[in-house]
Motif scaffolding. Structure first.
Motif, PDB file in Angstrom:
ATOM      1  N   ASN A  31       6.189 -26.902 -38.543  1.00  0.00           N
ATOM      2  CA  ASN A  31       6.146 -28.343 -39.385  1.00  0.00           C
ATOM      3  C   ASN A  31       7.452 -28.556 -40.015  1.00  0.00           C
ATOM      4  O   ASN A  31       7.876 -29.694 -40.258  1.00  0.00           O
ATOM      5  N   LEU A  32       8.419 -27.236 -40.100  1.00  0.00           N
ATOM      6  CA  LEU A  32       9.670 -27.618 -40.835  1.00  0.00           C
ATOM      7  C   LEU A  32      10.318 -28.200 -39.767  1.00  0.00           C
ATOM      8  O   LEU A  32      11.342 -28.832 -39.898  1.00  0.00           O
ATOM      9  N   ILE A  33      10.157 -27.917 -38.457  1.00  0.00           N
ATOM     10  CA  ILE A  33      11.034 -28.684 -37.535  1.00  0.00           C
ATOM     11  C   ILE A  33      10.474 -29.989 -37.169  1.00  0.00           C
ATOM     12  O   ILE A  33      11.401 -30.938 -36.974  1.00  0.00           O
ATOM     13  N   SER A  34       9.048 -30.130 -37.188  1.00  0.00           N
ATOM     14  CA  SER A  34       8.525 -31.615 -37.133  1.00  0.00           C
ATOM     15  C   SER A  34       7.281 -31.376 -37.285  1.00  0.00           C
ATOM     16  O   SER A  34       6.354 -30.552 -36.725  1.00  0.00           O
ATOM     17  N   THR A  35       6.618 -32.512 -38.016  1.00  0.00           N
ATOM     18  CA  THR A  35       5.201 -32.389 -38.169  1.00  0.00           C
ATOM     19  C   THR A  35       4.406 -33.032 -36.835  1.00  0.00           C
ATOM     20  O   THR A  35       3.123 -32.945 -37.223  1.00  0.00           O
ATOM     21  N   ASP A  36       5.187 -33.194 -35.969  1.00  0.00           N
ATOM     22  CA  ASP A  36       4.538 -33.845 -34.874  1.00  0.00           C
ATOM     23  C   ASP A  36       4.225 -32.610 -33.778  1.00  0.00           C
ATOM     24  O   ASP A  36       3.497 -32.840 -32.665  1.00  0.00           O
ATOM     25  N   ILE A  37       4.681 -31.447 -33.986  1.00  0.00           N
ATOM     26  CA  ILE A  37       4.353 -30.161 -33.068  1.00  0.00           C
ATOM     27  C   ILE A  37       2.881 -29.823 -33.286  1.00  0.00           C
ATOM     28  O   ILE A  37       2.607 -29.346 -34.619  1.00  0.00           O
ATOM     29  N   GLU A  38       2.069 -29.725 -32.408  1.00  0.00           N
ATOM     30  CA  GLU A  38       1.030 -29.125 -32.381  1.00  0.00           C
ATOM     31  C   GLU A  38       0.802 -27.698 -31.960  1.00  0.00           C
ATOM     32  O   GLU A  38       0.830 -27.642 -30.676  1.00  0.00           O
ATOM     33  N   PRO A  39       0.415 -26.789 -32.590  1.00  0.00           N
ATOM     34  CA  PRO A  39       0.022 -25.409 -32.049  1.00  0.00           C
ATOM     35  C   PRO A  39      -1.131 -25.338 -31.441  1.00  0.00           C
ATOM     36  O   PRO A  39      -2.072 -26.126 -31.673  1.00  0.00           O
ATOM     37  N   VAL A  40      -1.296 -24.469 -30.471  1.00  0.00           N
ATOM     38  CA  VAL A  40      -2.524 -24.393 -29.511  1.00  0.00           C
ATOM     39  C   VAL A  40      -2.464 -23.011 -29.027  1.00  0.00           C
ATOM     40  O   VAL A  40      -1.394 -22.383 -28.915  1.00  0.00           O
ATOM     41  N   ASP A  41      -3.770 -22.366 -29.089  1.00  0.00           N
ATOM     42  CA  ASP A  41      -3.935 -20.995 -28.663  1.00  0.00           C
ATOM     43  C   ASP A  41      -3.791 -20.895 -27.092  1.00  0.00           C
ATOM     44  O   ASP A  41      -4.437 -21.421 -26.443  1.00  0.00           O
ATOM     45  N   ILE A  42      -2.743 -20.235 -26.756  1.00  0.00           N
ATOM     46  CA  ILE A  42      -2.175 -20.069 -25.469  1.00  0.00           C
ATOM     47  C   ILE A  42      -2.984 -19.244 -24.439  1.00  0.00           C
ATOM     48  O   ILE A  42      -2.911 -19.411 -23.383  1.00  0.00           O
ATOM     49  N   ASP A  43      -3.850 -18.513 -25.158  1.00  0.00           N
ATOM     50  CA  ASP A  43      -4.550 -17.549 -24.277  1.00  0.00           C
ATOM     51  C   ASP A  43      -5.909 -17.979 -23.589  1.00  0.00           C
ATOM     52  O   ASP A  43      -6.240 -17.321 -22.751  1.00  0.00           O
ATOM     53  N   ASP A  44      -6.204 -19.191 -24.087  1.00  0.00           N
ATOM     54  CA  ASP A  44      -7.330 -19.806 -23.394  1.00  0.00           C
ATOM     55  C   ASP A  44      -6.877 -21.016 -22.529  1.00  0.00           C
ATOM     56  O   ASP A  44      -6.494 -22.088 -23.236  1.00  0.00           O
ATOM     57  N   PRO A  45      -6.688 -20.879 -21.352  1.00  0.00           N
ATOM     58  CA  PRO A  45      -6.174 -22.181 -20.338  1.00  0.00           C
ATOM     59  C   PRO A  45      -7.094 -23.374 -20.531  1.00  0.00           C
ATOM     60  O   PRO A  45      -6.397 -24.586 -20.592  1.00  0.00           O
ATOM     61  N   ALA A  46      -8.085 -23.193 -20.764  1.00  0.00           N
ATOM     62  CA  ALA A  46      -9.074 -24.378 -21.102  1.00  0.00           C
ATOM     63  C   ALA A  46      -8.818 -25.202 -22.162  1.00  0.00           C
ATOM     64  O   ALA A  46      -8.707 -26.410 -22.420  1.00  0.00           O
ATOM     65  N   VAL A  47      -8.543 -24.435 -23.101  1.00  0.00           N
ATOM     66  CA  VAL A  47      -8.059 -24.923 -24.529  1.00  0.00           C
ATOM     67  C   VAL A  47      -6.556 -25.645 -24.488  1.00  0.00           C
ATOM     68  O   VAL A  47      -6.562 -26.855 -24.882  1.00  0.00           O
ATOM     69  N   VAL A  48      -5.968 -25.033 -23.613  1.00  0.00           N
ATOM     70  CA  VAL A  48      -4.472 -25.459 -23.645  1.00  0.00           C
ATOM     71  C   VAL A  48      -4.501 -26.900 -22.795  1.00  0.00           C
ATOM     72  O   VAL A  48      -3.930 -27.928 -22.959  1.00  0.00           O
TER      73      VAL A  48
END
Length: 352
Positions: A237-254
């Motif tokens: 969020n310090l870089i940009s509030t538009d960046i969205e974290p995502v759990d990378i371990d689950d391809p379906a979620v990504v």
């Protein structure tokens, strides 16, 4: 003066394709001069458009025979055309073939400059995970043909791209983002070898997009350590509030996060069963509780500050839960409910 002339000749002939091209140009002009001077006045071969045709068919040794010189001088010009076509033409064709092969090799090794728009860029290469994510994306008709480009770190990809039909590759260097057309992408997913590296790389991606004028691009940061998600999210969020974290371990979620910007946090909260708004609880419906429509149960829970998320088929520990609602679906005793609430809900079944 001779030095200047030699430098000029060296610059003109510095590339291997230029010499045969110059030979062909000289043969074209020399043959035209001889034919124009020695052939009979009014001969068809002296007409510019007819001579161009003659040059092409004779230089490629096809020789249709519809046009040909009849004088000694004209035949000398024709011989020049034929000999130059056999030598310089073949050399030029060979250079073109080598150039095309070199371009293919550079693309397969990640050295080429791509030309993509509205594509997906994965910064970080893990073949199995990448193939799984693409497989999930291709199941959606809207993403069935969306190009995918992956930027790989040094040592991640040995040799040529093993899946050229699935994605393009770009080797990471100072020109990688430009060659991957990052500013033209629809989504950029950064997958560092650690969460800290993901933050550092995302900082570079964000800076590049600001410099290159890339706006409105969906940015996803792959998080590996779920226990540090809050810390990583704060750093992003310090870089940009538009960046969205995502759990990378689950391809379906990504894949879902790529297709639907903004929902990655929902998947994370469901997976961790904890949200700032409440917790996910399982509630068994008593066997003799009765029967209601799903919409009635959902409204009843909403009025009490809870959300019906899914309906299970039984009380069993491995009961299958269904998120989507079927038309006129009924909920009855013996089933289970997945409910999001601040505290474990106590449902007064007799009031339903």
């Amino acid at each position: 003066m001779p030095i200047v002339l030699m430098r000029l000749v060296h610059r003109v002939t510095g590339r291997t394709w230029r010499v045969p091209a110059l030979v062909l140009l000289a043969a074209f002009l020399g043959g035209w001069l001889l034919i124009a001077v020695f052939e009979e006045p009014g001969a068809d071969i002296k007409k510019p458009h007819e001579y161009i045709w003659y040059f092409l068919v004779s230089g490629t040794t096809v020789g249709y025979g519809d046009l040909y010189p009849t004088t000694v001088g004209g035949r000398i010009g024709g011989a020049i055309v034929i000999v130059s076509g056999l030598t310089a033409g073949l050399v030029l064709f060979a250079e073109l073939t080598l150039w095309m092969a070199k371009g293919r090799t550079m693309k397969a090794n990640g050295q080429a400059r791509l030309h993509r728009r509205r594509h997906i860029v994965m910064v970080g290469y893990e073949r199995d995970a990448l193939r799984a994510i693409i497989g999930q994306l291709r199941a959606d008709p809207a993403y069935a043909k969306t190009p995918v480009v992956t930027i790989f770190w040094p040592g991640e990809l040995a040799g040529e791209n093993p899946d050229p039909g699935l994605y393009d590759v770009v080797a990471f260097d100072e020109t990688a983002y430009e060659r991957a057309c990052l500013e033209q992408a629809r989504t950029v997913v950064v997958v560092g070898r650690s969460d800290d590296e993901t933050v550092r790389v995302m900082l570079g991606v964000s800076a590049y997009l600001r410099r290159s004028g890339g706006a409105g691009i969906h940015l996803l940061a792959g998080v590996r350590d779920g226990g540090r998600r809050a810390e990583i999210t704060e750093a992003l969020n310090l870089i940009s509030t538009d960046i969205e974290p995502v759990d990378i371990d689950d391809p379906a979620v990504v894949a879902v996060a790529i297709r639907n910007p903004g929902v990655a946090s929902i998947y994370h909260n469901l997976a961790s069963t904890l949200d700032s708004d409440g917790t996910l609880y399982r509630v068994d419906v008593p066997e003799d509780a009765g029967e209601w429509t799903r919409i009635d149960v959902a409204i009843f829970l909403l009025r009490r500050g809870s959300t019906l998320l899914a309906v299970g088929e039984s009380h069993g520990p491995n009961a299958r839960f269904r998120l989507t609602s079927a038309p006129e679906e009924k909920i009855k005793g013996g089933q289970s409910l997945a409910v999001v609430a601040p505290d474990r809900p106590e449902i007064p079944w007799h009031e339903l």
